[in-house]
Design a protein around this motif. Structure first.
Motif, PDB file in Angstrom:
ATOM      1  N   ALA A 119      -6.294 -12.155   5.967  1.00 18.38           N
ATOM      2  CA  ALA A 119      -6.470 -10.709   6.183  1.00 18.38           C
ATOM      3  C   ALA A 119      -5.741  -9.906   5.102  1.00 18.38           C
ATOM      4  CB  ALA A 119      -5.953 -10.328   7.571  1.00 18.38           C
ATOM      5  N   HIS A 122      -7.597 -10.125   1.762  1.00 19.83           N
ATOM      6  CA  HIS A 122      -8.797  -9.293   1.816  1.00 19.83           C
ATOM      7  C   HIS A 122      -8.432  -7.820   1.577  1.00 19.83           C
ATOM      8  CE1 HIS A 122     -11.700  -6.751   4.002  1.00 19.83           C
ATOM      9  NE2 HIS A 122     -12.594  -7.598   3.520  1.00 19.83           N
ATOM     10  N   ASP A 123      -7.426  -7.352   2.295  1.00 19.45           N
ATOM     11  CA  ASP A 123      -7.073  -5.935   2.215  1.00 19.45           C
ATOM     12  C   ASP A 123      -6.409  -5.578   0.879  1.00 19.45           C
ATOM     13  OD1 ASP A 123      -8.099  -5.636   4.714  1.00 19.45           O
ATOM     14  OD2 ASP A 123      -6.166  -5.540   5.761  1.00 19.45           O
ATOM     15  N   ALA A 126      -9.063  -5.135  -1.517  1.00 12.66           N
ATOM     16  CA  ALA A 126      -9.802  -3.888  -1.281  1.00 12.66           C
ATOM     17  C   ALA A 126      -9.024  -2.684  -1.832  1.00 12.66           C
ATOM     18  CB  ALA A 126     -10.073  -3.719   0.217  1.00 12.66           C
ATOM     19  N   GLU A 129      -5.595   2.422   1.185  1.00 15.71           N
ATOM     20  CA  GLU A 129      -4.843   2.424   2.446  1.00 15.71           C
ATOM     21  C   GLU A 129      -4.832   1.052   3.102  1.00 15.71           C
ATOM     22  OE1 GLU A 129      -2.612   4.420   4.044  1.00 15.71           O
ATOM     23  OE2 GLU A 129      -2.817   5.187   2.011  1.00 15.71           O
ATOM     24  N   LYS A 130      -5.938   0.330   2.946  1.00 18.81           N
ATOM     25  CA  LYS A 130      -6.003  -1.016   3.530  1.00 18.81           C
ATOM     26  C   LYS A 130      -4.894  -1.889   2.952  1.00 18.81           C
ATOM     27  CE  LYS A 130     -10.616  -2.100   5.077  1.00 18.81           C
ATOM     28  NZ  LYS A 130     -10.643  -3.181   5.949  1.00 18.81           N
ATOM     29  N   ALA A 131      -4.708  -1.795   1.650  1.00 19.10           N
ATOM     30  CA  ALA A 131      -3.666  -2.598   0.998  1.00 19.10           C
ATOM     31  C   ALA A 131      -2.282  -2.128   1.424  1.00 19.10           C
ATOM     32  CB  ALA A 131      -3.815  -2.502  -0.511  1.00 19.10           C
ATOM     33  N   GLN A 133      -0.950  -1.076   4.078  1.00 14.49           N
ATOM     34  CA  GLN A 133      -0.339  -1.538   5.334  1.00 14.49           C
ATOM     35  C   GLN A 133       0.403  -2.868   5.197  1.00 14.49           C
ATOM     36  OE1 GLN A 133      -3.267  -2.914   8.279  1.00 14.49           O
ATOM     37  NE2 GLN A 133      -4.766  -3.026   6.623  1.00 14.49           N
ATOM     38  N   TRP A 134       0.076  -3.646   4.150  1.00 14.79           N
ATOM     39  CA  TRP A 134       0.736  -4.948   3.983  1.00 14.79           C
ATOM     40  C   TRP A 134       1.961  -4.864   3.082  1.00 14.79           C
ATOM     41  CZ3 TRP A 134      -0.873  -8.774   7.070  1.00 14.79           C
ATOM     42  CH2 TRP A 134      -2.162  -8.665   7.600  1.00 14.79           C
ATOM     43  N   THR A 142       0.438   1.022  -4.721  1.00 17.04           N
ATOM     44  CA  THR A 142      -0.785   0.253  -4.488  1.00 17.04           C
ATOM     45  C   THR A 142      -1.488   0.099  -5.839  1.00 17.04           C
ATOM     46  OG1 THR A 142      -1.935   2.294  -3.953  1.00 17.04           O
ATOM     47  CG2 THR A 142      -1.163   0.987  -2.099  1.00 17.04           C
TER      48      THR A 142
END
Ligand SMILES: Cc1ncc(COP(=O)(O)O)c(C=O)c1O
Length: 393
Positions: A119, A122-123, A126, A129-131, A133-134, A142
């Motif tokens: 997960a 993947h993020d 991408a 914002e998806k990235a 969070q990790w 980012t």
């Protein structure tokens, strides 16, 4: 309450006459560094793991650092890894100003959670914002590239490597396997350390084999092996003279006394692992009678466990630290293991981590206790440790 007569050490190396003689033999030669013993030691790793190259270095940390350099990981790059480890697996990324991107671990084993690895990869690919969070809470941009995955084979049990390799193939990432705790273990019949692009072993005196201090990197990548051999030797490339330095390198060389000691230890590896299995079996048998104590889960894919430490977990409600103090006063050393990396003071200061960020890691960190463990422990010593834990509980 029982008191014990002889203190039980937290760990002990298993050394015999052959090891002592091997070191003395080196002292009777002029070659105390960069002689023939390092090659013999490295050859033993190629034989054991089936890898094409083995590179001896003076610690596991040094080995991991060279892998990070060889994988081309540099400033701002993301590397997916675990906060439930010894600090070195993260520190080597920070040495190169790369960004450790943590995912939490499997509560049963303490090894990295492979669904979260997928997960996160993947993020991170991408972006946006998806990235976000990790990434660590503070200080990271980012939009940088994901370069590698760095799983750790915790306590002598390999991480679940096939799903990790699948993610790596999908996104063209390198895999650096921190097998510092898992020499001799097997994942689905394959030697730990040999599954990814790079594997690293370590030989501090509590490890399965020891060289005092030391480490070995294994890889099948010819160019990376040449580069790492150069970096361990102050950046001297093949053909360089003593004062020519093609690369920015380090002194990560392993001396000949250590290599000679390690070669004898490697020749005994099956025996050393078997003795540790026996001690772990004694523990498991006796601890199963103590309510509130959980022992290590061994996954079906771990076709050979190579016990490094013996870590138990207490059921919620048992005060681990109070128990550790009490048994310590009675002569039984024991340590919390691991302390989550993201909550170490320097990590909190740099990245702004807070308790609760990696709940499984923190829960394991709060409930786990490493007991005295080595291949030279006697059944009577194991019996004593378990009896004192039982009485103290
Ligand atoms: C998981 C892990 N990684 C890396 C290391 C570092 O090895 P060394 O102490 O030889 O530098 C250790 C050592 O205990 C370890 O347990």
């Amino acid at each position: 309450m029982d008191q014990i007569n002889q203190p039980i050490p937290m760990s002990s190396p298993d050394l015999g006459e052959a090891e002592r003689q091997a070191v003395l033999d080196v002292l009777n030669t002029p070659d105390l560094s960069m002689g023939p013993r390092i090659s013999q030691f490295e050859e033993a790793f190629c034989q054991w793991t089936g890898s094409q190259h083995a590179i001896g270095v003076n610690s596991g940390t040094a080995g991991l650092h060279l892998c990070v350099r060889a994988a081309g990981i540099s400033t701002g790059d993301y590397v997916i890894t675990t906060p439930f480890s010894f600090v070195a697996s993260t520190n080597v990324l920070l040495f190169e100003n790369a960004v450790p991107v943590y995912v939490d671990v499997d509560p049963r084993t303490g090894n990295i959670d492979t669904q979260m690895v997928a997960a996160a990869a993947h993020d991170l690919m991408a972006g946006g914002e998806k990235a976000r969070q990790w990434l660590p809470p503070r200080g990271i941009e980012t939009g940088r590239s994901l370069k590698a995955i760095l799983p750790v084979d915790v306590f002598g049990q390999p991480a679940d490597l096939d799903p990790i390799l699948e993610v790596a193939r999908q996104y063209q990432l390198q895999v650096i396997e921190d097998s510092c705790e898992a020499l001799g273990a097997e994942y689905k019949g394959r030697p730990a350390g040999s599954v990814g692009d790079f594997g690293v072993f370590a030989f501090y005196p509590n490890k399965q084999i020891t060289t005092g201090e030391g480490g070995v990197i294994i890889t099948n990548d010819d160019a990376a092996a040449d580069f790492m051999r150069s970096l361990r030797n102050q950046g001297r490339a093949v053909g360089d003279t003593w004062l020519q330095h093609t690369h920015l390198g380090y002194n990560y060389r392993l001396d000949e006394m250590s290599a000679a000691l390690g070669t004898v230890q490697m020749s005994r590896l099956d025996e050393l692992i078997a003795k540790r299995v026996q001690v772990a079996d004694w523990y498991a048998e006796r601890l199963s009678e103590i309510p509130g104590v959980e022992t290590q889960v061994i996954e079906p894919f771990t076709t050979r466990m190579s016990w490094f430490v013996y870590v138990i977990r207490f059921a919620p409600g048992i005060h681990r630290d109070r128990l550790a103090k009490k048994i310590g006063e009675l002569g039984i050393p024991a340590r919390p293991y691991f302390a989550p990396i993201h909550l170490q003071p320097y990590m909190v200061e740099r990245f702004g981590y807070r308790p609760g960020d990696f709940p499984v890691t923190e829960d394991l960190g709060n409930r786990s206790l490493a007991l005295p463990f080595s291949g030279v422990m006697s059944e009577a010593q194991v019996e004593t440790v378990c009896r004192i834990i039982h009485q103290s509980l």
